[in-house]
Design a protein around this motif. Structure first.
Motif, PDB file in Angstrom:
ATOM      1  N   THR A 189      13.076 -33.806  -5.564  1.00 28.94           N
ATOM      2  CA  THR A 189      12.269 -34.666  -5.394  1.00 28.94           C
ATOM      3  C   THR A 189      11.256 -34.437  -4.198  1.00 28.94           C
ATOM      4  O   THR A 189      11.856 -34.259  -2.933  1.00 28.94           O
ATOM      5  CB  THR A 189      12.726 -35.944  -5.327  1.00 28.94           C
ATOM      6  N   ILE A 190       9.868 -34.477  -4.360  1.00 23.89           N
ATOM      7  CA  ILE A 190       8.935 -34.190  -3.273  1.00 23.89           C
ATOM      8  C   ILE A 190       8.590 -35.684  -2.851  1.00 23.89           C
ATOM      9  O   ILE A 190       7.816 -36.187  -3.977  1.00 23.89           O
ATOM     10  CB  ILE A 190       7.858 -33.224  -3.852  1.00 23.89           C
ATOM     11  N   SER A 191       8.495 -36.026  -1.578  1.00 22.48           N
ATOM     12  CA  SER A 191       7.972 -37.173  -1.254  1.00 22.48           C
ATOM     13  C   SER A 191       6.952 -37.225  -0.472  1.00 22.48           C
ATOM     14  O   SER A 191       7.053 -36.659   0.714  1.00 22.48           O
ATOM     15  CB  SER A 191       9.202 -38.137  -0.694  1.00 22.48           C
TER      16      SER A 191
ATOM     17  N   GLY B 104      -0.201 -33.072   1.727  1.00 23.38           N
ATOM     18  CA  GLY B 104       0.770 -33.299   2.691  1.00 23.38           C
ATOM     19  C   GLY B 104       0.615 -34.432   3.522  1.00 23.38           C
ATOM     20  O   GLY B 104      -0.673 -34.929   3.569  1.00 23.38           O
ATOM     21  N   PRO B 105       1.469 -35.160   4.504  1.00 28.17           N
ATOM     22  CA  PRO B 105       2.732 -34.423   4.630  1.00 28.17           C
ATOM     23  C   PRO B 105       3.676 -34.979   3.673  1.00 28.17           C
ATOM     24  O   PRO B 105       3.335 -36.013   3.008  1.00 28.17           O
ATOM     25  CB  PRO B 105       3.221 -35.022   6.224  1.00 28.17           C
ATOM     26  N   SER B 106       4.690 -34.098   3.388  1.00 27.50           N
ATOM     27  CA  SER B 106       5.581 -34.475   2.277  1.00 27.50           C
ATOM     28  C   SER B 106       7.049 -33.820   2.674  1.00 27.50           C
ATOM     29  O   SER B 106       7.105 -32.888   3.549  1.00 27.50           O
ATOM     30  CB  SER B 106       5.044 -34.098   0.937  1.00 27.50           C
ATOM     31  N   SER B 107       7.980 -34.419   2.133  1.00 22.92           N
ATOM     32  CA  SER B 107       9.380 -33.646   2.226  1.00 22.92           C
ATOM     33  C   SER B 107       9.908 -33.429   1.079  1.00 22.92           C
ATOM     34  O   SER B 107       9.518 -33.901   0.055  1.00 22.92           O
ATOM     35  CB  SER B 107      10.285 -34.686   3.005  1.00 22.92           C
ATOM     36  N   LEU B 108      10.992 -32.326   1.005  1.00 18.28           N
ATOM     37  CA  LEU B 108      11.621 -32.089  -0.140  1.00 18.28           C
ATOM     38  C   LEU B 108      12.980 -32.425   0.085  1.00 18.28           C
ATOM     39  O   LEU B 108      13.589 -32.225   0.899  1.00 18.28           O
ATOM     40  CB  LEU B 108      11.614 -30.614  -0.065  1.00 18.28           C
TER      41      LEU B 108
END
Lengths: 153, 120
Positions: A46-48, A103-107
């Motif tokens: 999931t990319i958040s 972004g910014p995003s987290s994996l």
């Protein structure tokens, strides 16, 4: 064969192709499918961030074992190795897809399941890429979970 | 020389080791670590000449491990091999003292370009 088109499709195809030619040492990401077993092994990340997205990969049990065997250079991979192989492949795909999104995003760390990844009706399937590795079908799907609207609207 | 490969995935550690061999670094000793905490312990016990580390790992991630190493005075050459290669992450890695960040998927040529200045 690409079965669902979207603005991201060309990029996702390029990402899959890069993975195929590097880690999987394949000349081509398409070709004849020999393995007709159902897709009963899947992995997802999931990319958040401003865009929340699931990137998943599904393939047959036979293909999952063949992939783990190839990547680890062992004849009979353990069940943990098979999950690890699928998880790492989708992790690499997810990292590359993340670079296409704002972004910014987290994996997330990858999750692997027996069966296919199902999605709720609120999720939008963006891209479906059916690739082939060594006669096995491997399907890569991106699903948008939610997306921030334009600021100030 | 000794290279420490830190990644929570056994598959990815094998891919990294295979790529090291394909890039011409097959003659070096390899030590494997399963996460940042394991790597931190093994940097101290094994004294590697280079650390190649994933970023996202359970227990302790790669950037926290690098910060802990530098905080304890270790100057071991350090590079990331990670599925994410955003500009932000590259800047963060550089600020913490990483020499390079290789994004997955990678090729032997990428390894050769990044590692030759360190390993010769």
């Amino acid at each position: 064969m690409t079965v669902l088109d979207s603005p991201m499709t060309d990029d996702v195809v390029a990402i899959v192709e890069e993975l195929w030619t590097s880690f999987l040492e394949a000349d081509d990401m398409f070709g004849p499918v020999v393995d007709t077993d159902p897709d009963d092994r899947s992995a997802a990340v999931t990319i958040s961030g401003p865009v929340n997205m699931v990137v998943s990969l599904s393939t047959s049990e036979q293909a999952a074992i063949a992939l783990a065997s190839f990547l680890l250079q062992v004849e009979v991979p353990s069940p943990a190795d098979v999950s690890d192989a699928l998880g790492e492949l989708v992790n690499v795909l997810g990292g590359s897809v993340k670079s296409l999104l704002p972004g910014p995003s987290s994996l997330s760390l990858p999750v692997t399941v027996n069966g296919t990844v199902t999605h709720s009706a609120s999720e939008t399937a963006d891209t479906v890429v059916e690739a082939v590795w060594s006669g096995h079908r491997v399907t890569v799907v991106t699903h948008t979970l939610s997306q921030e609207g334009p600021s100030g609207s | 020389m000794k290279i420490l490969v830190a990644d929570d995935s056994r598959v990815m550690r094998q891919i990294v080791i295979r790529t090291l061999r394909q890039a011409g670094f097959g003659g070096h000793d390899i030590v494997e670590a399963e996460n940042g905490r394991d790597a931190l312990t093994k940097v101290r016990s094994e004294a590697p000449d280079l650390v190649l580390s994933d970023w996202n790992m359970p227990e302790m991630n790669g950037i926290d491990m690098l910060d802990a190493l530098r905080g304890s005075g270790s100057t071991v050459p350090f590079g990331f091999v990670t599925s994410e290669g955003s500009d932000d992450m590259r800047s963060r890695a550089e600020r913490s003292g990483a020499l390079f960040l290789i994004a997955k998927p990678f090729t032997p040529e990428t390894f050769e370009a990044a590692l030759t200045p360190v390993l010769g």
